[in-house]
Design a protein around this motif. Structure first.
Motif, PDB file in Angstrom:
ATOM      1  N   ARG A  36       0.829  -1.202   0.000  1.00 40.73           N
ATOM      2  CA  ARG A  36       0.000   0.000   0.000  1.00 40.73           C
ATOM      3  C   ARG A  36       0.863   1.252   0.000  1.00 40.73           C
ATOM      4  N   ASN A  37       0.279   2.306  -0.454  1.00 42.42           N
ATOM      5  CA  ASN A  37       0.959   3.599  -0.468  1.00 42.42           C
ATOM      6  C   ASN A  37      -0.079   4.671  -0.186  1.00 42.42           C
ATOM      7  N   VAL A  38       0.344   5.721   0.489  1.00 46.22           N
ATOM      8  CA  VAL A  38      -0.601   6.791   0.824  1.00 46.22           C
ATOM      9  C   VAL A  38      -0.061   8.116   0.303  1.00 46.22           C
ATOM     10  N   ILE A  39      -0.897   8.813  -0.436  1.00 40.96           N
ATOM     11  CA  ILE A  39      -0.531  10.172  -0.851  1.00 40.96           C
ATOM     12  C   ILE A  39      -1.400  11.136  -0.051  1.00 40.96           C
ATOM     13  N   ALA A  40      -0.776  11.993   0.699  1.00 39.02           N
ATOM     14  CA  ALA A  40      -1.541  13.027   1.391  1.00 39.02           C
ATOM     15  C   ALA A  40      -1.645  14.217   0.456  1.00 39.02           C
ATOM     16  N   TYR A  41      -2.817  14.777   0.351  1.00 39.75           N
ATOM     17  CA  TYR A  41      -2.927  15.951  -0.512  1.00 39.75           C
ATOM     18  C   TYR A  41      -3.773  17.017   0.188  1.00 39.75           C
ATOM     19  N   PRO A  42      -3.429  18.254  -0.046  1.00 39.22           N
ATOM     20  CA  PRO A  42      -4.199  19.320   0.597  1.00 39.22           C
ATOM     21  C   PRO A  42      -5.538  19.505  -0.098  1.00 39.22           C
ATOM     22  N   ASN A  43      -6.447  20.156   0.581  1.00 39.09           N
ATOM     23  CA  ASN A  43      -7.752  20.408  -0.031  1.00 39.09           C
ATOM     24  C   ASN A  43      -7.608  21.224  -1.315  1.00 39.09           C
ATOM     25  N   ASP A  44      -6.733  22.241  -1.269  1.00 43.01           N
ATOM     26  CA  ASP A  44      -6.506  23.025  -2.491  1.00 43.01           C
ATOM     27  C   ASP A  44      -5.374  22.349  -3.255  1.00 43.01           C
ATOM     28  N   PHE A  45      -5.658  21.172  -3.727  1.00 37.77           N
ATOM     29  CA  PHE A  45      -4.578  20.329  -4.234  1.00 37.77           C
ATOM     30  C   PHE A  45      -4.140  20.744  -5.649  1.00 37.77           C
ATOM     31  N   ASN A  46      -2.971  20.262  -5.989  1.00 38.11           N
ATOM     32  CA  ASN A  46      -2.481  20.408  -7.344  1.00 38.11           C
ATOM     33  C   ASN A  46      -2.620  19.032  -7.980  1.00 38.11           C
ATOM     34  N   ASN A  47      -3.309  18.968  -9.097  1.00 36.16           N
ATOM     35  CA  ASN A  47      -3.615  17.637  -9.624  1.00 36.16           C
ATOM     36  C   ASN A  47      -2.386  16.903 -10.162  1.00 36.16           C
ATOM     37  N   ARG A  48      -1.244  17.597 -10.223  1.00 34.92           N
ATOM     38  CA  ARG A  48      -0.046  16.926 -10.714  1.00 34.92           C
ATOM     39  C   ARG A  48       0.310  15.719  -9.842  1.00 34.92           C
ATOM     40  N   GLU A  49       0.095  15.906  -8.529  1.00 36.13           N
ATOM     41  CA  GLU A  49       0.436  14.824  -7.597  1.00 36.13           C
ATOM     42  C   GLU A  49      -0.388  13.570  -7.897  1.00 36.13           C
ATOM     43  N   VAL A  50      -1.674  13.805  -8.160  1.00 39.65           N
ATOM     44  CA  VAL A  50      -2.570  12.676  -8.447  1.00 39.65           C
ATOM     45  C   VAL A  50      -2.178  12.042  -9.782  1.00 39.65           C
ATOM     46  N   LEU A  51      -1.945  12.886 -10.777  1.00 39.91           N
ATOM     47  CA  LEU A  51      -1.569  12.374 -12.101  1.00 39.91           C
ATOM     48  C   LEU A  51      -0.255  11.602 -12.033  1.00 39.91           C
ATOM     49  N   ASN A  52       0.658  12.138 -11.253  1.00 42.93           N
ATOM     50  CA  ASN A  52       1.957  11.502 -11.088  1.00 42.93           C
ATOM     51  C   ASN A  52       1.797  10.112 -10.476  1.00 42.93           C
ATOM     52  N   ALA A  53       0.987  10.057  -9.422  1.00 36.69           N
ATOM     53  CA  ALA A  53       0.763   8.770  -8.753  1.00 36.69           C
ATOM     54  C   ALA A  53       0.120   7.778  -9.712  1.00 36.69           C
ATOM     55  N   LEU A  54      -0.845   8.258 -10.485  1.00 36.32           N
ATOM     56  CA  LEU A  54      -1.536   7.369 -11.420  1.00 36.32           C
ATOM     57  C   LEU A  54      -0.597   6.859 -12.499  1.00 36.32           C
ATOM     58  N   SER A  55       0.276   7.735 -12.978  1.00 38.25           N
ATOM     59  CA  SER A  55       1.170   7.312 -14.062  1.00 38.25           C
ATOM     60  C   SER A  55       2.101   6.204 -13.593  1.00 38.25           C
ATOM     61  N   GLN A  56       2.330   6.149 -12.274  1.00 41.32           N
ATOM     62  CA  GLN A  56       3.233   5.117 -11.752  1.00 41.32           C
ATOM     63  C   GLN A  56       2.518   3.804 -11.432  1.00 41.32           C
ATOM     64  N   LEU A  57       1.188   3.844 -11.398  1.00 45.88           N
ATOM     65  CA  LEU A  57       0.455   2.640 -10.998  1.00 45.88           C
ATOM     66  C   LEU A  57       0.741   1.426 -11.877  1.00 45.88           C
ATOM     67  N   PRO A  58       0.789   1.606 -13.218  1.00 48.66           N
ATOM     68  CA  PRO A  58       1.074   0.407 -14.038  1.00 48.66           C
ATOM     69  C   PRO A  58       2.401  -0.253 -13.682  1.00 48.66           C
ATOM     70  N   GLU A  59       3.302   0.518 -13.064  1.00 45.44           N
ATOM     71  CA  GLU A  59       4.609  -0.036 -12.701  1.00 45.44           C
ATOM     72  C   GLU A  59       4.544  -0.934 -11.459  1.00 45.44           C
ATOM     73  N   CYS A  60       3.401  -0.931 -10.801  1.00 42.66           N
ATOM     74  CA  CYS A  60       3.253  -1.806  -9.626  1.00 42.66           C
ATOM     75  C   CYS A  60       3.443  -3.266 -10.029  1.00 42.66           C
ATOM     76  N   PHE A  61       3.006  -3.572 -11.242  1.00 44.37           N
ATOM     77  CA  PHE A  61       3.140  -4.943 -11.751  1.00 44.37           C
ATOM     78  C   PHE A  61       3.724  -4.837 -13.163  1.00 44.37           C
ATOM     79  N   PRO A  62       5.011  -4.522 -13.269  1.00 51.08           N
ATOM     80  CA  PRO A  62       5.585  -4.180 -14.573  1.00 51.08           C
ATOM     81  C   PRO A  62       5.412  -5.287 -15.611  1.00 51.08           C
ATOM     82  N   GLY A  63       4.921  -4.855 -16.760  1.00 46.86           N
ATOM     83  CA  GLY A  63       4.782  -5.775 -17.887  1.00 46.86           C
ATOM     84  C   GLY A  63       3.660  -6.780 -17.754  1.00 46.86           C
ATOM     85  N   GLU A  64       2.961  -6.750 -16.640  1.00 42.96           N
ATOM     86  CA  GLU A  64       1.940  -7.774 -16.395  1.00 42.96           C
ATOM     87  C   GLU A  64       0.539  -7.179 -16.571  1.00 42.96           C
ATOM     88  N   PRO A  65      -0.348  -7.852 -17.303  1.00 41.97           N
ATOM     89  CA  PRO A  65      -1.725  -7.348 -17.389  1.00 41.97           C
ATOM     90  C   PRO A  65      -2.350  -7.288 -16.000  1.00 41.97           C
TER      91      PRO A  65
END
Lengths: 353, 359
Positions: free
Chosen positions: A95-124
């Motif tokens: 598990r991983n936790v991203i803390a974000y402020p209420n007035d968040f910058n969506n880059r953090e969310v996008l960044n986290a999402l872009s890394q998600l496929p790497e959780c299981f590299p090359g695997e469907p």
């Protein structure tokens, strides 16, 4: 690539996670339902003997700043603590936790999402997003992130995307809207009334508060011509809530130039929205591009934010009109908003060439 | 509302939130008018109802009127696409497959089949090779008897019967299932006919209702699950000592409404109303709370008799409820459905022989 929403039972969803690793994205907060699906999913994984190391949980953890309400913070901590306790019973659960402020910058969310496929590299793998309590702007960023993931060349085979929505047992009785903002577009970030489009076709899903629908109606009426369709939820088993929504949006329903569509389930609402948008696109074909805009205002259940995002993305792919999703900023959290956990609704994002 | 003061209690009006509730209803009605009221605005009808009641009941009547569950025709019609989807899902098939493989029947035919097909955007409603014209169980039984009794039955009758029984599903459509009596009666008849004609096919019986209640759920035969769009339970029901009722602010209001309902039922003009007698007889009680003691506040395009009579009972010079009902049954003639079904079941060997011969 066209995206479609299909209903899927959550039991079936768990079955799909047996032989395929899963990334789970959720945003726990002070509402019980925000952890309801996660808790159920953990138990289901256990009873299906799913290896904990084959599930990666990414939590978005809101940190209250200017709008911090101590009692609600306490509830958040309680729910999160319970969830952590449950996770700790399954050693190896990642598990991983991203803390974000209420007035968040969506880059953090996008960044986290872009890394998600790497959780299981090359695997469907499966990507399961619990949208129940995600703030709308975060959810919009999540949709953008998913759009990027599924647009990559091998995405349909690589990432299967699912959304889960948890209905509460009931909504809290008191919700005083504070600090109500203006209607802005999530795609453009600009106020709707500043749009250059001359004709606006708006599809609004009113909320239990009601004020957003009125603001939207006023904003849309400022254009040269406009049409408004209000989608009113009629719950088969909870007519009191339906009635409360209707009463809160009486102004909108009273307007003779507002077309009213009743829908009886989330899936029914999705079908009717898709049908209406397609009809509208056909009706306005031939009008000069950019002189018209199709606007979805999903102020009700969150699933309509996601559905609107992908339906409107389809239209942009087709090169038809300007499209926009309306959002009204505000701070309404002087009550619990929702109580308890009722049903889980699952949706599959189906991608077709 | 009128120049004659009704001397209403402001505290009661506030406690029961009557202004907002009635105002909402007025709006709903102005947009989707209540047909049988013939253009009289709701405010006028409410005032008329209140002025014909003893003063002691005015507030209670107002509380009932304000808590009406108003279901306009457009809302009910739009439920058909949801119901098709839900039924298909339960049968693990698509809406298209469901509709192409179903025979549609109606309880008390009133155009529901047409609405069902239109709302689901089904082309070819009148295609005789796809949809049988036998739209009620009574029509179906009559057609079977014609086949059995006629020396030279028309080919169209044989075709209609074959088509109906060849379908995988029989969808029994109905608008309101409040007490469950009408639906139960039709379902029981279908359950008797289908096995008798099993050689022609054994369709699965699926009841589909726009509105369904907890009372009906208890009344219907076991093993048949009704697919419904709207469900109302005891929360929406007026009945003595119903502690689950959430329509009103106070228990005293509920009790007052029950007293008001009993007062109306005790009036000679109500108890001996000729138009009402067949319904009273079928209900088996004084109908103070409506047919079979329904006690609902549900108002559909023609207010159901299962709702409180204070809402729909209307006789000039006596009392006029704000949602006058056009009665569906006014004669005391007994229904012929049971006898028809019996005869159609008995006729199965002849019909099957004829249809076999016609092959």
């Amino acid at each position: 690539m066209r995206a479609r929403f299909e209903v899927i039972g959550v039991e079936e969803l768990v079955d799909l996670c047996v032989n395929r690793p899963t990334v789970l994205l959720a945003a726990p907060n002070y509402e019980e339902r925000s952890v309801g699906f996660l808790e159920w999913f953990l138990d289901a994984c256990s009873s299906h003997s799913i290896d904990p190391s084959r599930v990666f949980t990414q939590l978005l953890w809101p940190q209250g700043t200017s709008t911090r309400v101590e009692l609600l913070e306490q509830l958040k901590v309680t729910h999160f603590g319970r969830l952590k306790g449950q996770l700790e019973r399954y050693p190896g659960w990642r598990r991983n936790v991203i803390a974000y402020p209420n007035d968040f910058n969506n880059r953090e969310v996008l960044n986290a999402l872009s890394q998600l496929p790497e959780c299981f590299p090359g695997e469907p793998h499966n990507l399961v997003v619990d949208i129940s309590c995600m703030p709308k702007r975060v959810l919009f960023s999540v949709c953008e992130g998913i759009q990027r993931i599924v647009s990559s060349a091998d995405a349909p085979q690589q990432t299967s995307v699912f959304f889960v929505y948890t209905s509460p047992k009931k909504y809290a009785a008191l919700r005083y809207a504070q600090n109500v903002g203006q209607v802005t577009g999530l795609f453009s970030g600009c106020p709707i009334h500043q749009s250059r489009s001359e004709h606006v076709s708006a599809f609004v899903f009113p909320s239990l508060q009601g004020y957003e629908g009125k603001l939207l109606y006023d904003g849309v009426r400022a254009h040269v011509s406009s049409s408004v369709t209000a989608f009113i939820s009629v719950s088969g088993s909870d007519y009191h809530t339906s009635l409360a929504t209707m009463r809160a949006n009486q102004f909108l329903m009273e307007q003779r130039d507002v077309d009213v569509v009743y829908y009886f389930s989330l899936k029914d609402g999705l079908n009717k929205l898709e049908r209406r948008i397609e009809d509208e696109a056909r009706r306005t074909t031939g009008l000069e591009e950019h002189s018209r805009m199709i606007l979805v205002a999903p102020f009700g259940p969150k699933v309509f934010v996601v559905a609107a995002y992908f339906m409107l993305q389809n239209m942009q792919t087709d090169g038809t009109p300007d499209t926009e999703i309306a959002h009204v900023g505000g701070f309404q959290y002087l009550s619990l908003y929702s109580l308890g956990v009722s049903d889980f609704s699952g949706f599959r994002l189906s991608l077709q060439d | 509302m009128t120049d004659k003061s009704l001397e209403l209690d402001p505290g009661f009006i506030d406690a029961e939130d009557i202004v907002a509730k009635l105002h909402f209803l007025e709006h709903m009605e102005s947009r989707w008018p209540y047909g049988p009221a013939k253009g009289f605005p709701l405010a006028t009808r409410v005032t008329r109802s209140l002025t014909s009641l003893p003063r002691e009941f005015s507030e209670f009547a107002l509380a009932v009127f304000a808590n009406v569950v108003y279901l306009p025709g457009t809302l009910l019609r739009e439920s058909w696409s949801f119901l098709a989807e839900k039924t298909a899902q339960r049968q693990d098939t698509s809406v298209h497959d469901l509709i192409e493989n179903c025979h549609l029947l109606e309880v008390d035919p009133s155009g529901l089949i047409r609405d069902f097909l239109h709302e689901n955007r089904v082309e070819g409603r009148l295609d005789t090779d796809r949809f049988s014209r036998l739209q009620s169980i009574e029509e179906l039984a009559r057609c079977l008897l014609l086949l059995a009794e006629s020396d030279s039955p028309k080919g169209s009758e044989a075709r209609e019967i074959r088509l109906a029984f060849s379908k995988r599903y029989w969808l029994v459509l109905t608008d309101n299932v409040l007490s469950g009596t009408s639906l139960e009666s039709d379902l029981t008849r279908c359950q008797r006919l289908i096995p008798a004609y099993a050689d022609l096919g054994t369709p699965t019986l699926i009841p589909v209702a726009q509105v369904f209640t907890s009372t009906a759920a208890e009344y219907l035969p076991e093993g048949l699950e009704v697919t419904f769009a709207l469900y109302f339970d005891e929360q929406f029901r007026v009945a003595p000592d119903n502690e689950e009722c959430t329509l009103f602010g106070g228990k005293e209001t509920l009790e007052g409404i029950v007293r008001l309902s009993r007062w109306l039922a005790s009036q000679e003009s109500f108890a001996k109303d000729e138009l009402l007698l067949p319904t009273l007889a079928k209900s088996g009680d004084d109908m103070a709370l409506g047919f079979k003691a329904g006690g609902w506040t549900i108002v559909t395009p023609n207010c159901p008799t299962n709702s409180l009579p204070i809402l729909w009972y209307a006789r000039a010079g006596v009392y006029e409820g704000p949602f006058p009902r056009i009665m569906s049954r006014t004669s005391q003639a007994r229904g012929v459905g049971e006898e028809l079904t019996d005869a159609a079941v008995d006729a199965a060997p002849q019909v099957l022989a004829r249809l076999g011969g016609a092959d």
